[in-house]
Design a protein around this motif. Structure first.
Motif, PDB file in Angstrom:
ATOM      1  N   VAL A   1      88.248   5.601  89.480  1.00  0.00           N
ATOM      2  CA  VAL A   1      88.494   7.043  89.398  1.00  0.00           C
ATOM      3  C   VAL A   1      89.688   7.415  90.275  1.00  0.00           C
ATOM      4  O   VAL A   1      90.641   8.053  89.827  1.00  0.00           O
ATOM      5  CB  VAL A   1      87.246   7.832  89.846  1.00  0.00           C
TER       6      VAL A   1
ATOM      7  N   VAL B   1      91.386  11.999  85.138  1.00  0.00           N
ATOM      8  CA  VAL B   1      90.968  12.949  86.177  1.00  0.00           C
ATOM      9  C   VAL B   1      92.145  13.604  86.894  1.00  0.00           C
ATOM     10  O   VAL B   1      91.931  14.476  87.747  1.00  0.00           O
ATOM     11  CB  VAL B   1      90.038  12.280  87.210  1.00  0.00           C
TER      12      VAL B   1
ATOM     13  N   MET C   1      85.639  17.401  92.697  1.00  0.00           N
ATOM     14  CA  MET C   1      85.681  17.308  91.238  1.00  0.00           C
ATOM     15  C   MET C   1      85.649  18.720  90.670  1.00  0.00           C
ATOM     16  O   MET C   1      84.649  19.431  90.820  1.00  0.00           O
ATOM     17  CB  MET C   1      84.488  16.500  90.725  1.00  0.00           C
TER      18      MET C   1
ATOM     19  N   LEU D   1      84.910  20.079  85.492  1.00  0.00           N
ATOM     20  CA  LEU D   1      84.156  18.916  85.018  1.00  0.00           C
ATOM     21  C   LEU D   1      83.911  18.981  83.522  1.00  0.00           C
ATOM     22  O   LEU D   1      83.728  20.061  82.940  1.00  0.00           O
ATOM     23  CB  LEU D   1      82.844  18.799  85.780  1.00  0.00           C
TER      24      LEU D   1
ATOM     25  N   ASP E   1      82.709  13.151  82.081  1.00  0.00           N
ATOM     26  CA  ASP E   1      82.685  12.731  83.490  1.00  0.00           C
ATOM     27  C   ASP E   1      81.298  12.261  83.907  1.00  0.00           C
ATOM     28  O   ASP E   1      81.120  11.754  85.025  1.00  0.00           O
ATOM     29  CB  ASP E   1      83.111  13.880  84.402  1.00  0.00           C
TER      30      ASP E   1
ATOM     31  N   TYR F   1      78.531   7.570  90.305  1.00  0.00           N
ATOM     32  CA  TYR F   1      79.772   7.410  91.066  1.00  0.00           C
ATOM     33  C   TYR F   1      79.493   6.625  92.350  1.00  0.00           C
ATOM     34  O   TYR F   1      78.483   6.857  93.040  1.00  0.00           O
ATOM     35  CB  TYR F   1      80.361   8.776  91.412  1.00  0.00           C
TER      36      TYR F   1
END
Length: 127
Positions: free
Chosen positions: A48, A64, A83, A86, A90, A94
Motif C-alpha cells: 500500500v 491509493v 485513509m 475510502l 479498499d 492491513y
C-alpha cells in the motif's frame, strides 16, 4: 522481540475515512524502513505504502495515491496510515511490516519473514 501491532480498522461507508496505527516495539523505529500492506480474501498480499529510514522517500500504490497518507512518529515508535475517500475495493486486512530499503522508492518489498506479519487490522468499506 520485534512486534508490530496494528489497530484502527473498522466498518466505514464509501467516501469515509479511517486512521490505522502500527505500534512497534523491540527495535528503534527510526532505524527501519517500514510499510503498510493489505491482503483481501483469496488474494495475494499487496503493498500500500512504505517509507525509507529517513522518511525522505514514501511510495504509494497507484490505487491509493492522493487518498492515503503514511506518517511515522519515531518518538512514539508508531506509524500511521490516514485513509480518506475510502472505496469498497479498499476492503482488506492491513498489516505493517518492515521493508527492504534497497527497493525504495520504486516499490515496497517486505522483508521475507512471516513472523513480522501480526494479526493485522480489518478495514471494511461498505454501505
Amino acid at each position: 522481540q520485534l512486534q508490530f501491532v496494528t489497530s484502527g480498522g473498522g466498518l466505514v461507508q464509501p467516501g469515509g475515512s479511517l486512521r490505522l496505527s502500527c505500534a512497534t516495539s523491540g527495535f528503534t523505529l527510526e532505524n527501519v524502513a517500514i510499510g503498510w500492506f493489505l491482503q483481501a480474501p483469496g488474494k495475494e498480499r499487496e503493498g500500500v505504502s512504505c517509507t525509507n529510514i529517513s522518511g525522505a522517500f514514501t511510495n504509494y500504490a497507484d490505487s491509493v495515491k492522493g487518498r492515503f497518507t503514511l506518517s511515522r512518529d519515531n518518538a512514539r515508535s508508531t506509524m500511521y496510515l490516514q485513509m480518506n475517500s475510502l472505496k469498497p475495493e479498499d476492503t482488506a486486512a492491513y498489516y505493517c511490516v518492515p521493508v527492504l530499503p534497497s527497493f525504495l522508492p520504486q516499490s515496497c518489498v517486505p522483508i521475507p519473514d512471516d513472523d513480522y506479519w501480526g494479526q493485522g487490522t480489518q478495514v471494511t468499506v461498505s454501505s
